[in-house]
Design a protein around this motif. Structure first.
Motif, short mmCIF file in Angstrom:
data_model
loop_
_atom_site.label_atom_id
_atom_site.label_comp_id
_atom_site.label_asym_id
_atom_site.label_seq_id
_atom_site.Cartn_x
_atom_site.Cartn_y
_atom_site.Cartn_z
N GLY A 49 0.85 -1.17 -0.13
CA GLY A 49 -0.14 -0.08 0.01
C GLY A 49 0.89 1.26 0.23
N THR A 50 0.13 2.17 -0.47
CA THR A 50 1.09 3.57 -0.48
C THR A 50 -0.03 4.71 -0.19
N ALA A 51 0.60 5.88 0.23
CA ALA A 51 -0.30 7.14 0.40
C ALA A 51 0.50 8.31 0.53
N LEU A 52 0.37 9.46 -0.28
CA LEU A 52 1.42 10.50 -0.15
C LEU A 52 0.42 11.75 0.14
N TRP A 53 1.24 12.68 0.36
CA TRP A 53 0.74 13.96 0.87
C TRP A 53 1.64 15.09 0.39
N TRP A 54 1.13 16.47 0.11
CA TRP A 54 1.91 17.53 -0.43
C TRP A 54 1.39 18.66 0.30
N SER A 55 2.23 19.36 0.96
CA SER A 55 1.89 20.49 1.84
C SER A 55 2.12 21.95 1.10
N TYR A 56 1.11 22.78 1.14
CA TYR A 56 0.85 23.95 0.58
C TYR A 56 0.81 25.10 1.64
N GLY A 57 2.07 25.50 1.92
CA GLY A 57 2.05 26.46 2.87
C GLY A 57 1.80 25.89 4.19
N GLU A 58 1.70 26.58 5.45
CA GLU A 58 1.61 26.27 6.77
C GLU A 58 0.19 25.64 6.99
N ASP A 59 -0.76 26.01 6.10
CA ASP A 59 -2.19 25.80 6.51
C ASP A 59 -2.94 24.86 5.75
N PHE A 60 -2.47 24.31 4.49
CA PHE A 60 -3.28 23.46 3.73
C PHE A 60 -2.31 22.29 3.28
N ALA A 61 -3.11 21.17 2.73
CA ALA A 61 -2.33 20.13 1.93
C ALA A 61 -3.36 19.24 1.08
N THR A 62 -2.70 18.44 0.35
CA THR A 62 -3.57 17.75 -0.44
C THR A 62 -2.84 16.24 -0.23
N ASP A 98 1.12 13.01 10.12
CA ASP A 98 2.40 13.83 9.75
C ASP A 98 1.72 15.20 9.12
N ALA A 99 0.65 15.22 8.84
CA ALA A 99 0.13 16.62 8.35
C ALA A 99 -0.81 17.36 9.07
N ALA A 100 -0.68 16.87 10.72
CA ALA A 100 -1.60 17.44 11.36
C ALA A 100 -1.57 19.17 11.28
N GLY A 101 -2.47 19.68 11.86
CA GLY A 101 -2.67 21.25 11.58
C GLY A 101 -2.90 21.68 10.51
N ARG A 102 -3.02 21.08 9.43
CA ARG A 102 -3.32 21.64 8.16
C ARG A 102 -4.87 21.09 7.74
N ARG A 103 -5.50 22.04 6.87
CA ARG A 103 -6.70 21.66 6.22
C ARG A 103 -6.50 20.79 5.13
N ASP A 110 -2.48 31.98 -9.20
CA ASP A 110 -2.43 30.81 -8.77
C ASP A 110 -3.08 30.68 -7.25
N ALA A 111 -2.34 31.62 -6.38
CA ALA A 111 -2.82 31.66 -5.14
C ALA A 111 -3.94 32.11 -4.76
N ALA A 112 -4.44 33.22 -5.69
CA ALA A 112 -5.75 33.62 -5.68
C ALA A 112 -7.01 32.71 -6.09
N GLY A 113 -6.57 31.92 -7.22
CA GLY A 113 -7.66 30.72 -7.85
C GLY A 113 -7.37 29.75 -6.79
N ALA A 114 -6.43 29.07 -6.36
CA ALA A 114 -6.33 27.79 -5.65
C ALA A 114 -6.67 28.26 -4.04
N GLY A 115 -6.62 29.28 -3.72
CA GLY A 115 -6.95 29.80 -2.23
C GLY A 115 -5.84 29.32 -1.32
N MET A 116 -4.44 29.06 -1.98
CA MET A 116 -3.32 28.71 -0.91
C MET A 116 -1.97 28.81 -1.63
N ASP A 117 -1.10 28.67 -0.97
CA ASP A 117 0.18 29.13 -1.50
C ASP A 117 0.84 27.66 -2.13
N ARG A 118 1.04 27.63 -3.50
CA ARG A 118 1.32 26.35 -4.05
C ARG A 118 2.70 26.86 -5.12
N ARG A 119 3.62 27.66 -4.74
CA ARG A 119 4.83 28.21 -5.24
C ARG A 119 5.69 26.83 -5.40
#
Length: 285
Positions: A60-73, A99-104, A162-171
């Motif tokens: 099994g696998t599972a991945l996550w990606w951090s977008y700033g301090e507040d968001f993740a996918t 691992d991603a605790a604290g993020r939406r 991108d930040a305006a459209g996505a609502g998060m920092d995806r630089r």
């Protein structure tokens, strides 16, 4: 963020490593997911991954990606068909959420995965529609919309849109995408109000992300990006709120799936005058 930095735990969940990726690619092929090995490598280099491995076999696998301090996918959550109903999916998700605790967190759910995510507190917040086909002919381009090729001087404008459209920092995602993608922007009166990318992915190319101020601007971006790919397999994943699904069908990209967007915590919100139209893919958002 490297998945190799993730520590193992007492429940057999370990870091997903680069040397796991051939097996991970095999798991996704069993599910008929279109990822290439290169797509797995791209995703892991940008994020953090977890795995369950028994006697050298990846289950099994599972991945996550951090977008700033507040968001993740999160995404690429797979359990081998011969290891179902052993709690592997739940263990992977527990490790990932810790691992991603604290993020939406947002994700695009499969039908089979939705009950697990709902049990973990995720709620539906929208839908995406998946469109794909070999593009028989290029769509008409609205020449009234000022779409042009992106340059390095456009980077700050692209980041802001991108930040305006996505609502998060995806630089950090854009850093990686713009190294491998062809990109265009819409510029009016010296201000960039939309952009889009196309890159090699899966069975052909994927168009996305696309962020635009209006549906007509989004159509123009997609048409320009698609214009180089007549006779090529093209995929676009668009938000329901974009309203573009019927138009994509009209230009020869039929809808093949509709999947819920789910969020743990309040989902990101686009700023006025900006709309996230197409995803880079269903995992990365």
């Amino acid at each position: 963020m490297s998945g190799a930095m993730v520590a193992s735990d007492s429940k057999g969940v370990i870091a997903l490593r680069a040397d796991h990726l051939e097996q991970a690619h095999g798991l996704s092929q069993v599910l008929k997911w279109p990822y290439r090995l290169e797509d797995w490598q791209f995703a892991l280099e940008l994020g953090r991954g977890f795995a369950v491995e028994v006697d050298g076999k990846l289950l099994g696998t599972a991945l996550w990606w951090s977008y700033g301090e507040d968001f993740a996918t999160i995404g690429m959550i797979i359990v081998s068909p011969d290891a179902q109903r052993q709690g592997i999916g739940g263990r992977l998700m527990a490790a990932l959420l810790a691992d991603a605790a604290g993020r939406r967190i947002t994700l695009i759910s499969t039908k089979d995965g939705e009950p697990l995510y709902a049990k973990l507190g995720f709620a539906r917040c929208g839908f995406i529609t998946q469109h794909q086909a070999v593009l028989d002919k290029i769509p008409a381009i609205d020449t009234a919309v000022p779409v042009r090729a992106a340059t390095t001087a456009d980077r700050a404008g692209i980041d802001a849109v991108d930040a305006a459209g996505a609502g998060m920092d995806r630089r950090f995602l854009l850093d990686a995408l713009l190294d491998v993608a062809d990109a265009v922007v819409i510029e009016r009166a010296g201000i960039i109000s939309g952009y889009g990318c196309v890159r090699r992915w899966g069975r052909g190319v994927v168009i996305g992300p696309v962020v635009a101020a209006t549906a007509d601007d989004a159509k123009a971006i997609i048409a320009v990006l698609a214009s180089a790919y007549e006779g090529v397999f093209v995929r676009v994943d668009v938000t329901d709120t974009s309203g573009l699904a019927p138009w994509l069908v009209e230009i020869g990209l039929p809808q093949v799936d509709r999947a819920p967007i789910m969020a743990l915590g309040a989902p990101p919100v686009s700023a006025p005058g900006a709309m996230l139209v197409a995803l880079s893919n269903q995992s990365l958002g």
